[in-house]
Enzyme design. Sequence first.
Site, PDB file in Angstrom:
ATOM      1  N   GLU A  16      24.189 -28.134 -26.779  1.00  0.00           N
ATOM      2  CA  GLU A  16      24.147 -28.037 -25.317  1.00  0.00           C
ATOM      3  C   GLU A  16      24.532 -29.356 -24.650  1.00  0.00           C
ATOM      4  O   GLU A  16      25.224 -29.364 -23.633  1.00  0.00           O
ATOM      5  CB  GLU A  16      22.773 -27.571 -24.838  1.00  0.00           C
ATOM      6  N   GLY A  39       2.264 -16.777 -17.713  1.00  0.00           N
ATOM      7  CA  GLY A  39       1.632 -15.610 -17.121  1.00  0.00           C
ATOM      8  C   GLY A  39       2.411 -14.328 -17.366  1.00  0.00           C
ATOM      9  O   GLY A  39       1.844 -13.237 -17.330  1.00  0.00           O
ATOM     10  N   GLU A  93      31.802 -19.077 -21.302  1.00  0.00           N
ATOM     11  CA  GLU A  93      32.826 -18.577 -20.377  1.00  0.00           C
ATOM     12  C   GLU A  93      32.291 -18.276 -18.975  1.00  0.00           C
ATOM     13  O   GLU A  93      33.053 -18.263 -18.021  1.00  0.00           O
ATOM     14  CB  GLU A  93      33.537 -17.361 -20.952  1.00  0.00           C
TER      15      GLU A  93
END
Length: 183
Positions: free
Chosen positions: A92, A115, A140
Site C-alpha cells: 500500500e 459496535g 483501477e
Amino acid sequence: MKHLVEKTIESEKIFNGRVIDLYHEKVELPNGKTSTREIIKHPGAVAIIALTEDHKMVMVKQYRKAMERLLVEIPAGKLEIGEEPIETAKRELEEETGYTTDHLHHIISFYTSPGFADELVHLYLATDLKVMETKAELDEDEFVEVMELTIDEALELIRTNEIYDAKTAYAVQYLQLRSALGE
C-alpha cells in the site's frame, strides 16, 4: 466475565460484497432475553505512518464517497487473502505514495468500530523511505494526490476537518507524543 457474553443463536449472511460482508445475527443476551445484531465482517486493513528524511508525514488526499468529500489520510489499504499485514503495508505504501522501504515497524492494531464491525487495522511506522524508480499502480478505482506534511500542518488540517478519520488523527497524535518524549 462470562456474565457479559452474548451467545449467537442464528447467523445469516445478508450481503456478500467486494470489501465487506453483512450478517444479521440473533443473540441470547446475558439476562436470557434475545436481540438482533447487524455485523459487518471485514478482512482487516493496514495504515502507514510514512516519515520522510526531514520528518514530514506522507499523506494522500482522496475522495471518500461515504462522506461525499475529500479527506487527507495516511496511506492505508485492505488485507488481501493470505497476505501478512506487513506485506500489505509495504504494498500500500508503494501503490499510494510511490515510496518504498525495508523499515516497517508495527506500532499497534485496533478495531475501528467494534459496535458493529470486526475490522482490525494494523498501524505501521515506515522510515528510510526511498522514491521508487518505477511507481507501482494504484487500484483501477483509486485516485489519490500525495502530500508531505509537517506535524503542525497536519494539526491544522485536523482543526479544519480535512483530516477527519480516526487512524490519521491517531497517527498525528502518535508522532506528537514521540516528539514530546524526545524520540
